[in-house]
Design an enzyme around this catalytic site. Structure first.
Site, mmCIF file in Angstrom:
data_model
loop_
_atom_site.group_PDB
_atom_site.id
_atom_site.type_symbol
_atom_site.label_atom_id
_atom_site.label_comp_id
_atom_site.label_asym_id
_atom_site.label_seq_id
_atom_site.Cartn_x
_atom_site.Cartn_y
_atom_site.Cartn_z
ATOM 1 N N ASN A 160 0.633 -0.637 0.099
ATOM 2 C CA ASN A 160 -0.225 0.242 -0.155
ATOM 3 C C ASN A 160 0.924 1.273 -0.347
ATOM 4 O OD1 ASN A 160 -1.642 1.888 0.795
ATOM 5 N ND2 ASN A 160 -2.454 0.996 2.817
ATOM 6 N N LYS B 199 0.036 4.799 -0.578
ATOM 7 C CA LYS B 199 -0.773 5.613 0.391
ATOM 8 C C LYS B 199 -0.260 6.762 -0.571
ATOM 9 C CE LYS B 199 -0.170 3.472 4.495
ATOM 10 N NZ LYS B 199 0.019 2.870 5.844
ATOM 11 N N HIS C 296 -9.416 0.804 4.799
ATOM 12 C CA HIS C 296 -8.793 1.026 6.106
ATOM 13 C C HIS C 296 -8.675 2.483 6.782
ATOM 14 C CE1 HIS C 296 -3.863 2.911 6.563
ATOM 15 N NE2 HIS C 296 -3.427 1.088 6.086
ATOM 16 N N GLU D 278 -7.374 4.814 7.439
ATOM 17 C CA GLU D 278 -6.263 6.120 7.117
ATOM 18 C C GLU D 278 -7.577 6.813 6.427
ATOM 19 O OE1 GLU D 278 -2.730 6.069 5.884
ATOM 20 O OE2 GLU D 278 -2.030 5.004 7.957
ATOM 21 N N GLU E 206 -5.718 -5.141 11.030
ATOM 22 C CA GLU E 206 -4.148 -4.021 10.642
ATOM 23 C C GLU E 206 -4.377 -2.596 11.888
ATOM 24 O OE1 GLU E 206 -2.715 -3.059 6.720
ATOM 25 O OE2 GLU E 206 -3.718 -1.384 7.351
ATOM 26 N N GLY F 32 2.322 2.879 10.930
ATOM 27 C CA GLY F 32 3.027 3.549 10.501
ATOM 28 C C GLY F 32 3.894 4.188 11.133
ATOM 29 N N SER G 96 3.264 -1.952 10.117
ATOM 30 C CA SER G 96 4.989 -1.379 9.847
ATOM 31 C C SER G 96 5.652 -3.355 10.564
ATOM 32 C CB SER G 96 5.314 -1.231 11.980
ATOM 33 O OG SER G 96 4.836 -0.288 11.677
HETATM 34 P P1 PGA Z 1 3.002 0.333 7.761
HETATM 35 O O1 PGA Z 1 1.053 1.303 6.821
HETATM 36 O O2 PGA Z 1 3.407 -1.554 6.983
HETATM 37 O O3 PGA Z 1 3.629 1.929 6.826
HETATM 38 O O4 PGA Z 1 2.739 0.653 9.346
HETATM 39 C C1 PGA Z 1 0.754 -0.802 6.945
HETATM 40 C C2 PGA Z 1 -0.562 -0.160 6.525
HETATM 41 O O5 PGA Z 1 -1.436 0.777 6.427
HETATM 42 O O6 PGA Z 1 -1.632 -1.005 5.627
#
Ligand code: PGA
Length: 276
Positions: A10, A12, A96, A98, A183, A189, A229
Site C-alpha cells: 500500500n 498510500k 483502511h 486512515e 491492521e 506507520g 509496520s
Molecule cells: P505501515 O502501513 O506498514 O507503514 O505501517 C501498513 C498499512 O497501513 O497498510
C-alpha cells in the site's frame, strides 16, 4: 485447499507516475518465479494506469487504495469499481483505518472538522465491499483497533464488530472471494508492529467471527493478512504464524528491495508450511 498467500504493498500518498513506474520495474525481476505467493501493489490513483501498463504480462497484480460504490455519476473526487477494472486492477483496499480517520500517529493539530475528509464508516465500507465484488474486484477489507480500544480490553470486539458490519448482507460465496487484513491502528506507520503470536490470536478471532457468520469452510478458506509496520526484519515472525496468510505493507513497500525481501520470506514460508 491451502489458503492463498498474498503480499500487498500500500503505497498510500507516495510516488509520482515516473517514480511509481521505476519502482515496479525494479520490483518485478526480484519477485519473478515466486509463484507460491501472490504479489500486489496499490499505487496512488494518478499512477494506476501507468503502473498497470508497466505490469502487463507480469505476475504482479494491481490494486486501488479505495473505491466508491456507484458505477458513475455526480460524485466529485471518487473512483468507481469499473474505473479500477478499466486500468487493470484486480484488488482494492477498502476501509483502511486512515480512510476511516483512525491514525496510528494522529496529527493533533487537526480538529474533527478537518478529519471529516477521512469519512469511511462501517456502513460505507460495507457498500464499497459489495460494489467491488459486483464488479469482479477482490476487496482487501481492513479492520483493527486503536490503542485506547486495546487498552480498554476491546480489541477483539472492535475487530469482530468491524467484520460483521463490513460483511453484512454478503453471501458465503461472496465472502469466500475476499481478503481481510488485520491492521491494529497503533501499529500503522509507527514502527511498532504487533508481535506474531498476538497478531495470530486476533486473526483467529476474525476467523471465528467468519465461522459464526458464514460457516467453517468459508472461514478456513479466506486469506487474512496482517498489516502494521511490517518490514524485512519482522516479516518472518508474522507471516510464519498459522493464521496469517501474508501482509499488507505500507512504508516498506516503497523500496523495491525491502518489499521483495518480504515476498521472498513469504515464499519460503509457503514452501515449508501448509495453512488450511
Ligand atoms: P505501515 O502501513 O506498514 O507503514 O505501517 C501498513 C498499512 O497501513 O497498510
Amino acid at each position: 485447499m491451502p489458503r492463498a498467500q498474498l503480499i500487498a504493498g500500500n503505497w498510500k500518498m507516495n510516488k509520482t507516475v515516473g517514480e511509481s513506474v521505476a519502482l515496479v520495474k525494479e520490483l518485478m525481476p526480484r519477485v519473478t518465479g515466486l509463484d507460491n505467493v501472490e504479489v500486489a501493489v496499490c499505487p496512488p490513483a494518478t499512477a494506476l494506469h501507468a503502473v498497470g501498463q508497466a505490469l502487463a504480462g507480469s505476475a504482479v497484480a494491481l490494486g486501488g487504495q479505495d473505491v466508491f460504490w456507484a458505477d458513475s455519476g455526480a460524485f466529485t473526487g471518487m473512483m468507481s469499481p469499473p474505473m479500477l477494472r478499466d486500468v487493470g486492477c484486480k484488488y482494492v483496499i477498502v476501509g483502511h483505518s486512515e480512510r476511516r480517520g483512525r491514525f496510528g500517529k494522529p496529527d493533533e493539530s487537526l480538529g474533527p472538522e478537518a478529519m471529516r475528509v477521512f469519512g469511511d464508516t462501517d456502513a460505507s465500507v460495507n457498500l464499497k465491499v459489495k460494489a467491488a465484488l459486483e464488479h469482479g474486484l477482490v476487496p482487501i477489507m481492513c479492520v483493527g483497533e486503536t490503542l485506547p480500544e486495546r487498552d480498554e480490553g476491546g480489541a477483539d470486539n472492535t475487530v469482530a464488530d468491524q467484520v460483521r458490519a463490513g460483511l453484512a448482507g454478503l453471501s458465503a460465496k461472496n465472502v469466500a472471494g475476499i481478503v481481510l487484513a488485520y491492521e491494529p491502528v497503533w501499529a500503522i506507520g509507527t514502527g511498532r508492529a504487533c508481535d506474531g503470536p498476538e497478531a495470530n490470536r486476533v486473526i483467529g478471532v476474525i476467523r471465528s467471527t467468519l465461522r459464526e457468520l458464514f460457516g467453517p469452510e468459508v472461514a478456513a478458506s479466506v486469506c487474512i493478512l496482517y498489516g502494521g509496520s511490517v518490514n524485512d526484519r519482522n516479516a518472518h515472525d508474522l507471516i510464519s504464524q498459522p493464521e496469517i496468510d501474508g501482509a499488507l505493507v505500507g512504508g516498506a513497500s516503497l523500496d523495491a528491495s525491502r518489499f521483495a525481501q518480504i515476498v521472498q520470506t513469504a515464499s519460503v514460508i509457503a514452501k515449508n508450511t501448509r495453512k488450511d
